[in-house]
Design a protein around this motif. Structure first.
Motif, PDB file in Angstrom:
ATOM      1  N   THR A 173       0.832  -1.195   0.000  1.00  0.00           N
ATOM      2  CA  THR A 173       0.000   0.000   0.000  1.00  0.00           C
ATOM      3  C   THR A 173       0.867   1.245   0.000  1.00  0.00           C
ATOM      4  OG1 THR A 173      -1.689  -1.163   1.322  1.00  0.00           O
ATOM      5  CG2 THR A 173      -1.844   1.240   1.208  1.00  0.00           C
ATOM      6  N   ALA A 174       0.485   2.230  -0.811  1.00  0.00           N
ATOM      7  CA  ALA A 174       1.081   3.567  -0.743  1.00  0.00           C
ATOM      8  C   ALA A 174      -0.003   4.501  -0.216  1.00  0.00           C
ATOM      9  CB  ALA A 174       1.567   4.020  -2.115  1.00  0.00           C
ATOM     10  N   HIS A 175       0.336   5.266   0.811  1.00  0.00           N
ATOM     11  CA  HIS A 175      -0.680   6.118   1.438  1.00  0.00           C
ATOM     12  C   HIS A 175      -0.072   7.459   1.827  1.00  0.00           C
ATOM     13  CE1 HIS A 175       0.914   5.711   5.602  1.00  0.00           C
ATOM     14  NE2 HIS A 175       1.365   4.554   5.140  1.00  0.00           N
ATOM     15  N   PHE A 176      -0.924   8.467   1.901  1.00  0.00           N
ATOM     16  CA  PHE A 176      -0.460   9.760   2.395  1.00  0.00           C
ATOM     17  C   PHE A 176      -0.087   9.637   3.865  1.00  0.00           C
ATOM     18  CE2 PHE A 176      -2.887  11.719  -1.199  1.00  0.00           C
ATOM     19  CZ  PHE A 176      -1.822  12.424  -1.742  1.00  0.00           C
ATOM     20  N   MET A 177       0.976  10.324   4.242  1.00  0.00           N
ATOM     21  CA  MET A 177       1.438  10.275   5.623  1.00  0.00           C
ATOM     22  C   MET A 177       0.703  11.311   6.471  1.00  0.00           C
ATOM     23  SD  MET A 177       5.526   9.907   4.813  1.00  0.00           S
ATOM     24  CE  MET A 177       6.076   9.575   6.475  1.00  0.00           C
ATOM     25  N   THR A 178       0.409  10.925   7.707  1.00  0.00           N
ATOM     26  CA  THR A 178      -0.185  11.822   8.687  1.00  0.00           C
ATOM     27  C   THR A 178       0.678  11.760   9.946  1.00  0.00           C
ATOM     28  OG1 THR A 178      -1.596  10.191   9.789  1.00  0.00           O
ATOM     29  CG2 THR A 178      -2.463  11.199   7.759  1.00  0.00           C
ATOM     30  N   GLU A 179       0.191  12.391  11.004  1.00  0.00           N
ATOM     31  CA  GLU A 179       0.922  12.336  12.280  1.00  0.00           C
ATOM     32  C   GLU A 179       0.835  10.948  12.919  1.00  0.00           C
ATOM     33  OE1 GLU A 179       0.560  16.126  14.787  1.00  0.00           O
ATOM     34  OE2 GLU A 179      -1.211  16.195  13.497  1.00  0.00           O
ATOM     35  N   HIS A 180      -0.099  10.138  12.455  1.00  0.00           N
ATOM     36  CA  HIS A 180      -0.297   8.810  13.031  1.00  0.00           C
ATOM     37  C   HIS A 180       0.264   7.747  12.078  1.00  0.00           C
ATOM     38  CE1 HIS A 180      -2.806  10.789  15.986  1.00  0.00           C
ATOM     39  NE2 HIS A 180      -3.518  11.332  15.009  1.00  0.00           N
ATOM     40  N   ILE A 181       0.626   6.617  12.641  1.00  0.00           N
ATOM     41  CA  ILE A 181       1.325   5.590  11.873  1.00  0.00           C
ATOM     42  C   ILE A 181       0.381   4.872  10.916  1.00  0.00           C
ATOM     43  CG2 ILE A 181       2.588   3.404  12.051  1.00  0.00           C
ATOM     44  CD1 ILE A 181       3.730   4.428  14.700  1.00  0.00           C
ATOM     45  N   ASP A 182       0.707   4.931   9.635  1.00  0.00           N
ATOM     46  CA  ASP A 182       0.068   4.122   8.578  1.00  0.00           C
ATOM     47  C   ASP A 182      -1.443   4.305   8.471  1.00  0.00           C
ATOM     48  OD1 ASP A 182       2.604   3.015   8.080  1.00  0.00           O
ATOM     49  OD2 ASP A 182       2.283   1.394   9.521  1.00  0.00           O
ATOM     50  N   ASP A 183      -1.959   5.500   8.788  1.00  0.00           N
ATOM     51  CA  ASP A 183      -3.420   5.648   8.759  1.00  0.00           C
ATOM     52  C   ASP A 183      -3.928   6.633   7.702  1.00  0.00           C
ATOM     53  OD1 ASP A 183      -2.817   8.138   9.800  1.00  0.00           O
ATOM     54  OD2 ASP A 183      -4.313   8.049  11.402  1.00  0.00           O
ATOM     55  N   GLY A 184      -3.044   7.120   6.827  1.00  0.00           N
ATOM     56  CA  GLY A 184      -3.457   8.104   5.828  1.00  0.00           C
ATOM     57  C   GLY A 184      -4.232   7.494   4.668  1.00  0.00           C
ATOM     58  N   ASP A 185      -4.816   8.368   3.853  1.00  0.00           N
ATOM     59  CA  ASP A 185      -5.597   7.919   2.704  1.00  0.00           C
ATOM     60  C   ASP A 185      -4.739   7.103   1.739  1.00  0.00           C
ATOM     61  OD1 ASP A 185      -7.703   9.282   3.777  1.00  0.00           O
ATOM     62  OD2 ASP A 185      -7.568  11.006   2.415  1.00  0.00           O
ATOM     63  N   ILE A 186      -5.355   6.072   1.163  1.00  0.00           N
ATOM     64  CA  ILE A 186      -4.658   5.152   0.261  1.00  0.00           C
ATOM     65  C   ILE A 186      -4.632   5.713  -1.156  1.00  0.00           C
ATOM     66  CG2 ILE A 186      -4.762   2.863  -0.819  1.00  0.00           C
ATOM     67  CD1 ILE A 186      -5.959   1.851   1.856  1.00  0.00           C
ATOM     68  N   ILE A 187      -3.430   5.721  -1.745  1.00  0.00           N
ATOM     69  CA  ILE A 187      -3.234   6.207  -3.111  1.00  0.00           C
ATOM     70  C   ILE A 187      -3.124   5.034  -4.081  1.00  0.00           C
ATOM     71  CG2 ILE A 187      -1.690   7.518  -4.626  1.00  0.00           C
ATOM     72  CD1 ILE A 187      -0.666   8.859  -1.983  1.00  0.00           C
ATOM     73  N   ALA A 188      -2.413   3.999  -3.672  1.00  0.00           N
ATOM     74  CA  ALA A 188      -2.189   2.836  -4.535  1.00  0.00           C
ATOM     75  C   ALA A 188      -2.140   1.588  -3.666  1.00  0.00           C
ATOM     76  CB  ALA A 188      -0.883   2.997  -5.310  1.00  0.00           C
ATOM     77  N   GLN A 189      -2.611   0.482  -4.236  1.00  0.00           N
ATOM     78  CA  GLN A 189      -2.619  -0.761  -3.464  1.00  0.00           C
ATOM     79  C   GLN A 189      -2.590  -1.965  -4.407  1.00  0.00           C
ATOM     80  OE1 GLN A 189      -6.043  -1.621  -0.673  1.00  0.00           O
ATOM     81  NE2 GLN A 189      -4.398  -1.482   0.842  1.00  0.00           N
ATOM     82  N   ILE A 190      -1.793  -2.955  -4.018  1.00  0.00           N
ATOM     83  CA  ILE A 190      -1.678  -4.199  -4.786  1.00  0.00           C
ATOM     84  C   ILE A 190      -1.935  -5.352  -3.828  1.00  0.00           C
ATOM     85  CG2 ILE A 190      -0.085  -5.738  -6.003  1.00  0.00           C
ATOM     86  CD1 ILE A 190       1.373  -3.205  -6.978  1.00  0.00           C
ATOM     87  N   SER A 191      -2.807  -6.281  -4.216  1.00  0.00           N
ATOM     88  CA  SER A 191      -3.102  -7.434  -3.365  1.00  0.00           C
ATOM     89  C   SER A 191      -2.780  -8.725  -4.104  1.00  0.00           C
ATOM     90  CB  SER A 191      -4.577  -7.421  -2.946  1.00  0.00           C
ATOM     91  OG  SER A 191      -5.417  -7.549  -4.076  1.00  0.00           O
ATOM     92  N   PHE A 192      -2.492  -9.764  -3.320  1.00  0.00           N
ATOM     93  CA  PHE A 192      -2.229 -11.083  -3.901  1.00  0.00           C
ATOM     94  C   PHE A 192      -2.442 -12.150  -2.820  1.00  0.00           C
ATOM     95  CE2 PHE A 192       1.723  -8.748  -3.008  1.00  0.00           C
ATOM     96  CZ  PHE A 192       2.228  -9.469  -1.947  1.00  0.00           C
TER      97      PHE A 192
END
Length: 349
Positions: A173-192
């Motif tokens: 997952t690629a996401h925007f960074m915020t002050e909190h860990i790994d909780d920003g909006d998702i920009i790109a995502q790959i699943s398998f």
């Protein structure tokens, strides 16, 4: 788009982003690398000690870098440095400025980034949490690349926890960074799917899919083809870094599935005759030929030694061990049984 990349170069995952970014349409105007001191602080905070030896780390890095770098560039690197391939050489080959930084949140460094005026910050496995002041500098935001399907497995070492917890699907997952860990909006995502994967299988897959994540980032920022997706906090899970206790098999507490999944990480261990035994290959079975006549057997007891495995009683079934590491030597379960003259009825602790 002027981009500064914060590269966690002592992580194979972090380094895997470097060449794909340099070959993308992002205008990489600089790369930030953490000092050894910063890496040591990071490792101490995570676990109190480093689980990765220096030599094994560089072997993994070399293998991954060789796969990512074009052959034409790789040949130049080899001519210039013999067998040594490292981050600095790649950056010099691409003529990209780079800086070793001890504290990215220091006023001095923030002023440096403000002077550069990047449109975008991208980070992968960088060993420091960024301050609000730092992530607010780029006009297009700051992006973190995380090796899990967010919002699941926020935090440290998500690929370990995905295997240990028996997930059937993972990703990046690629996401925007915020002050909190790994909780920003998702920009790109790959699943398998990862059913049956070992830790090594999953790590390799993550590295292989990293260039595709960079392509999706490019589509979002440069080609405007991707849309933002909010994280569903109700589905979020968070994990701190695994420590030795998290790799320990407790036969009386863990059921067969939990032990099997932990063994898939390659780090599950217990003790036999006061020796540490790491279980690297095993499979589950509902019962065993010797468990007849309603016999009651304590978890951890050896109930059978068959042609392909040593069979241990577990909660809700049996664990059939096929390969172990003992005294730093990998061996089949049968060789292990012969070496120690194991008998049915003995116990793994």
């Amino acid at each position: 788009m002027k981009t500064v990349f914060f590269c966690g170069h002592k992580s194979a995952y972090g380094l895997a982003h470097l060449v794909p970014l340099l070959q993308s349409n992002f205008n990489i105007i600089g790369v930030v690398l953490a000092t050894d001191k910063r890496w040591n602080v990071f490792r101490e905070k995570l676990s109190g000690k480093s689980h990765c030896s220096y030599n094994s780390y560089w072997q993994r890095i070399k293998m991954i870098v060789k796969k990512l770098i074009p052959q034409s560039v790789l040949s130049k690197l080899k001519k210039g440095c013999g067998k040594s391939i490292d981050t600095e050489i790649i950056l010099k080959e691409y003529k990209i400025p780079f800086w070793y930084v001890d504290n990215v949140n220091s006023e001095e460094f923030i002023q440096k980034i403000e002077k550069i005026q990047p449109d975008l910050i991208i980070s992968a496995a960088y060993p420091q949490i960024f301050s609000k002041k730092l992530i607010s500098i780029p006009t297009q935001g700051a992006v973190n690349c995380h090796p899990s399907l967010l919002p699941k497995f926020r935090g440290a070492h998500p690929h370990f926890w995905a295997i240990a917890k028996g997930e059937t699907e993972s990703g990046l997952t690629a996401h925007f960074m915020t002050e909190h860990i790994d909780d920003g909006d998702i920009i790109a995502q790959i699943s398998f799917p990862i059913g049956g994967y070992t830790y090594r299988n999953l790590y390799k897959k993550i590295i292989e899919e990293t260039p595709n994540l960079i392509k999706q980032l490019q589509e979002f920022f440069i080609e405007s083809k991707q849309k933002i997706k909010k994280q569903d906090d109700s589905k979020a899970t968070y994990f701190r870094n695994d420590r030795e206790i998290h790799h320990r098999i407790f036969w009386s507490l863990h059921d067969d599935k939990e032990i099997y999944n932990l063994a898939r990480t390659g780090t599950a261990f217990c003790f036999f005759r006061m020796k540490k035994i790491t279980i690297t290959k095993c499979y589950m079975s509902e019962t065993n030929r010797n468990l007849t006549n309603n016999i009651k057997v304590e978890e951890g007891i050896i109930v059978d030694i068959s042609k392909d495995s040593v069979v241990i009683k577990a909660k809700n079934g049996c664990i059939n061990i096929r390969e172990v590491i003992c005294d730093r030597k990998k061996m089949s379960s049968l060789n292990f049984a012969k070496k120690f003259k194991i008998e049915i009825g003995e116990k793994f602790d």
